[in-house]
Design an enzyme around this catalytic site. Structure first.
Site, PDB file in Angstrom:
ATOM      1  N   GLY A 454      -0.223  17.233 -43.766  1.00 51.32           N
ATOM      2  CA  GLY A 454       0.174  18.422 -42.779  1.00 51.32           C
ATOM      3  C   GLY A 454       0.411  19.796 -43.300  1.00 51.32           C
ATOM      4  CD1 TRP A 583      17.367  14.680 -40.541  1.00 50.83           C
ATOM      5  CD2 TRP A 583      15.257  15.768 -40.702  1.00 50.83           C
ATOM      6  NE1 TRP A 583      16.686  14.187 -41.333  1.00 50.83           N
ATOM      7  CE2 TRP A 583      15.277  14.896 -41.550  1.00 50.83           C
ATOM      8  CE3 TRP A 583      14.404  16.583 -40.702  1.00 50.83           C
ATOM      9  CZ2 TRP A 583      14.522  14.299 -42.414  1.00 50.83           C
ATOM     10  CZ3 TRP A 583      13.302  16.336 -41.596  1.00 50.83           C
ATOM     11  CH2 TRP A 583      13.168  15.101 -42.182  1.00 50.83           C
ATOM     12  CG  HIS A 716       8.159  13.620 -54.046  1.00 47.32           C
ATOM     13  ND1 HIS A 716       7.568  12.632 -53.824  1.00 47.32           N
ATOM     14  CD2 HIS A 716       9.151  13.892 -53.010  1.00 47.32           C
ATOM     15  CE1 HIS A 716       7.699  12.167 -52.526  1.00 47.32           C
ATOM     16  NE2 HIS A 716       8.667  13.021 -51.984  1.00 47.32           N
ATOM     17  CB  CYS A 748       5.538  14.017 -48.660  1.00 53.37           C
ATOM     18  SG  CYS A 748       6.472  14.478 -47.358  1.00 53.37           S
TER      19      CYS A 748
HETATM   20  N1  GLN Z   1       3.655  17.250 -41.560  1.00 55.65           N
HETATM   21  C1  GLN Z   1       5.044  17.452 -42.404  1.00 55.65           C
HETATM   22  C2  GLN Z   1       4.298  18.112 -43.535  1.00 55.65           C
HETATM   23  O1  GLN Z   1       3.140  17.878 -44.160  1.00 55.65           O
HETATM   24  C3  GLN Z   1       5.664  16.126 -42.680  1.00 55.65           C
HETATM   25  C4  GLN Z   1       6.848  16.574 -43.658  1.00 55.65           C
HETATM   26  C5  GLN Z   1       7.571  15.051 -43.975  1.00 55.65           C
HETATM   27  O2  GLN Z   1       7.377  14.023 -43.502  1.00 55.65           O
HETATM   28  N2  GLN Z   1       8.651  15.530 -44.627  1.00 55.65           N
HETATM   29  O3  GLN Z   1       5.023  18.898 -44.337  1.00 55.65           O
HETATM   30 ZN    ZN Z   2       6.845  13.016 -45.923  1.00 54.43          ZN
END
Ligand code: GLN
Ligand code: ZN
Length: 777
Positions: A454, A583, A716, A748
């Site tokens: 994303g 959150w 990461h 991610c």
């Molecule tokens: N769509 C979000 C991104 O790409 C997902 C982030 C997440 O899951 N922490 O930043």
């Molecule tokens: Zn993620």
């Protein structure tokens, strides 16, 4: 009412400073802009401020050693000498540089917001994970089988003396040895950290002895693990620990603090500990009071955690007083303390800083400072009788009544929609196999389709422009133009390198929850209500105060713009209801599950609007679904049921041919794989690269039918993975899943990475998918 002087206890106060002084001092120090002495001075000032504030608010059990530069679990590891050899410590005092190396690695590299570990070059940081079911993260201590412990730091003693020099007598707070070991990670699988208890206890004995010698009369020892499912061995460890410590230092009274839940099946064991005081959390587990009253001894002090350390609502003082008065009458004033439910670490510091917040909403809230006053009112009410605090109690009651009847809180339209949720709204029109065929028809994709999660890099420029717009120095028009330019460049670049499914990059989003919260009714945002997430990273969680609805589409415009630029499919990108809920600060007047369903309906509207605008694929991120699991196993099913239901409410309004994706920032799904399957997303992307795809075994064993994108690029880390590494990972995935199930994507979102890292990594990823397709032919 007799004149009892009831003690009033704060279990811990936020350490970050009203104006985030600690963050700025830390970051200044890390970047070399300020000297160590200045950092130490800032810390000293903050402690002094917190102590005098608590004293002035009428707190009689004032905590010390709740301050930490980074994290209290890390402090404990350092204090007992649990410092892995990579940090080069050879005994003696632990340098601040060693401490920060453990916290951040020797070349501190920022965390992605879902990350648990950061790998820098040089020495890596300790792992980081969530502190029980809060959104605070602690550093995971690491111990080896031949671990020796020594008392390396006297921080609890130093801070006790520091407060005393200011004329303030404190109750030092120490993380208990059983909780410490239970949270620690063993460096090898052949032993359990708890086996080290006999070696650790002498260090605690020594510490308690020094505190007693310095004049401490009480110490608060935190054992939050007492509210978890414990083994007999763990209960036994508690019993050995407190027998040993009370025998070794009988002159120092121990307040054993339990919080974040009820003691339940551990109550008998915990109440039998020979400690002078027991603290229980009556916010998370109000029902335990009667059993606790029966179980505690007459000679023990019972600390009643009645002021919420986890949420921001004003307390109903009248009803608390009514509930506690008989307890005080039965036990006598000396047998009772009123307290925060847990440390106030998890709430913002001072409501008075919120000058822009709606006045009505503000009158319903209490942050840490206001909670201190509430405590002291309760203390006086219980000591001197209700009449002594009638005015304050009435004011609270009026605020609570006003909140309950406010039209801001209840929206009949939302209530009506919730009542109308039926089976059809929780279920896709057809089974996955049918949808799969329809989607294959509607969206032409190669085998092993490539995509990303994303976000693309939130560069310093993106952040600068956003903050200029927020401050009003950049016009809306210019801000929009900038975002469009970034988005277009990102779409073009994705096309160029040959990704199959594109994303718009999320440049317009400050945060994946805030962005949605700001567009939903029932949410409020603050200016200064920061709470520590980890280290120097603080967050301002939204406050959900009322029924949630979506007045207008939230993301459709950006999706439309992005899709207009390309013939490749662009995924719609949304945050799921469970993540938004977990959150945020949530309402305490309706169940969490109810708020979650309300958010789900709002997201459902957005999903449907995206589909109507032409989106063929829509991703609903549920980063926080798994981390929201309750602490006790028996509560999992109820949570997962409504969490999964909420996801399905979001995703079930669309046609078979619309592909629903979800993303989760982890993949330890072994225990909840049936819930993951029940979400019935067409595609799920997960984090697996660090485990070498082993975590996919859960999906294989379960015969998970839908499609999966196991992350092949660990975002990461700043490292750029080679093509070969990714094809290797993908072949491991192919051993576990069918080719037709597999997608190729990073772990991610890429927002925390730099373009220079992202570009070559994604080029390699696309290449890896291409090689795989050849191999599969
Ligand atoms: N769509 C979000 C991104 O790409 C997902 C982030 C997440 O899951 N922490 O930043
Ligand atoms: Zn993620």
């Amino acid at each position: 009412m007799s004149q009892n002087n009831i003690a009033v206890a704060s279990l811990g106060f936020p350490r970050i400073g009203r104006h985030r002084e600690l963050k700025f001092a830390l970051e200044g120090f890390w970047s070399g802009k300020i000297a160590e002495s200045e950092l130490l001075e800032t810390a000293r000032k903050l402690r002094a401020e917190n102590w005098s504030l608590q004293r002035d608010c009428g707190i009689t059990r004032i905590p010390s050693n709740d301050f930490s530069f980074y994290d209290h679990v890390l402090d404990t590891a350092v204090m007992v000498g649990a410092i892995p050899s990579v940090y080069g410590w050879t005994g003696g005092d632990v340098l601040l540089s060693t401490y920060f190396a453990m916290a951040r690695g020797s070349q501190g590299d920022g965390h992605a917001d879902c990350g648990h570990t950061h790998h820098g070059h040089g020495v890596p940081a300790l792992e980081m994970t969530k502190w029980f079911d809060t959104n605070y993260h602690y550093m995971v201590p690491e111990v080896s089988e031949e671990q020796e412990f020594t008392l390396t730091s006297q921080k609890p003693l130093d801070h006790f003396l520091e407060a005393r020099a200011l004329g303030i007598h404190t109750r030092p707070v120490v993380l208990g040895p059983v909780t410490f070991l239970k949270l620690a990670k063993a460096r090898s699988a052949i032993f359990k950290p708890l086996d080290l208890l006999p070696k650790l206890l002498p260090v605690y004995e020594e510490l308690l002895r020094r505190l007693a010698a310095a004049g401490a009369d009480w110490v608060q020892i935190d054992e939050p693990i007492s509210v978890l499912d414990l083994t007999e061995g763990e209960r036994h460890a508690l019993s050995v620990t407190y027998k040993t410590l009370t025998q070794a230092v009988p002159e120092l009274k121990i307040m054993l603090a339990t919080y974040f839940g009820g003691l339940a099946d551990n109550l008998a064991a915990v109440a039998a500990l020979p400690v002078a005081g027991l603290h229980v959390d009556l916010l998370r587990a109000p029902e335990q009071l009667d059993d606790v009253l029966k179980a505690v001894r007459k000679d023990q002090v019972l600390s009643l955690g009645v002021i919420d350390g986890r949420n921001i609502w004003r307390a109903d003082l009248a009803s608390i007083l009514n509930r506690l008065q008989p307890v005080v009458a039965a036990r006598g004033g000396g047998g009772v303390e009123v307290a925060t439910s847990c440390s106030l670490l998890h709430v913002p510091i001072d409501l008075e800083l919120e000058t822009a917040l709606d006045a009505e909403l503000k009158s319903w809230l209490a942050f840490a400072t206001q909670k201190l006053s509430e405590l002291s009112i309760l203390g006086r009410g219980l000591s001197e009788g209700k009449a002594a605090v009638a005015a304050e109690v009435d004011a609270a009651s009026r605020a609570i009544a006003a909140r309950a009847s406010s039209p801001k809180v209840t929206d009949p339209l939302v209530r009506g929609r919730i009542a109308g949720i039926d089976a059809g709204m929780r279920q896709r029109k057809s089974a996955f196999a049918v949808r799969r065929a329809a989607q294959a028809e509607a969206i032409r994709l190669p085998l092993f389709p490539t995509t990303t999660i994303g976000s693309f890099p939130q560069t310093p420029e993106v952040r600068k422009v956003r903050s200029a717009h927020a401050k009003g120095t950049l016009s809306y028009v210019d801000y929009e133009a900038f975002l469009r330019k970034e988005t277009e460049a990102t779409i073009r670049w994705q096309e160029e390198i040959g990704l199959d499914v594109l994303v718009h990059g999320e440049f317009e989003r400050n945060d994946m929850v805030q962005y949605f919260g700001e567009q939903l009714s029932g949410f409020a945002f603050t200016q200064h209500a920061w709470v520590q997430s980890y280290g120097s990273r603080y967050v301002r969680p939204p406050i959900i105060f009322g029924d949630v609805s979506r007045p207008n589409p939230m993301t459709v415009r950006w999706w439309q713009y992005s899709q207009s630029l390309t013939d490749k499919p662009v995924k719609g990108m949304l945050t799921g209801p469970v993540t938004i809920l977990n959150w945020s600060f949530v309402r305490d007047d309706i169940p969490r599950s109810e708020t979650c369903r309300q958010i789900a309906l709002a997201i459902r509207d957005e999903v449907n609007d995206l589909e109507a605008a032409g989106a063929k694929m829509i991703q609903i991120d549920e980063a926080a679904l798994r981390e929201g699991l309750p602490l006790r196993h028996k509560d999992w099913k109820t949570y997962l049921d409504w969490a999964v239901e909420s996801f399905r409410i979001c995703s079930s309004g669309v046609d078979d041919k619309t592909q629903i994706h979800t993303h989760m920032c982890y993949s330890e799904f072994n225990q909840i794989i049936d819930a993951i399957a029940a979400m019935d997303a067409d595609v799920i992307s997960i984090e697996t690269s660090r485990s070498k795809m082993e975590l996919l075994d859960a999906f294989r064993n379960f015969k998970y039918p839908n499609e999966i994108g196991p992350g092949v690029y660990d975002i990461h880390s700043p490292r750029v993975p080679e093509v070969g590494e990714m094809t290797e990972l993908l072949s491991l995935a192919r051993q576990r899943l069918q080719d037709r199930q597999l997608w190729v994507n990073p772990d991610c979102g890429l927002k925390t990475r730099k373009w220079d890292e992202v570009r070559p990594a994604l080029v390699n990823m696309v290449q890896a998918a291409a090689e795989l397709r050849k191999a599969a032919q």
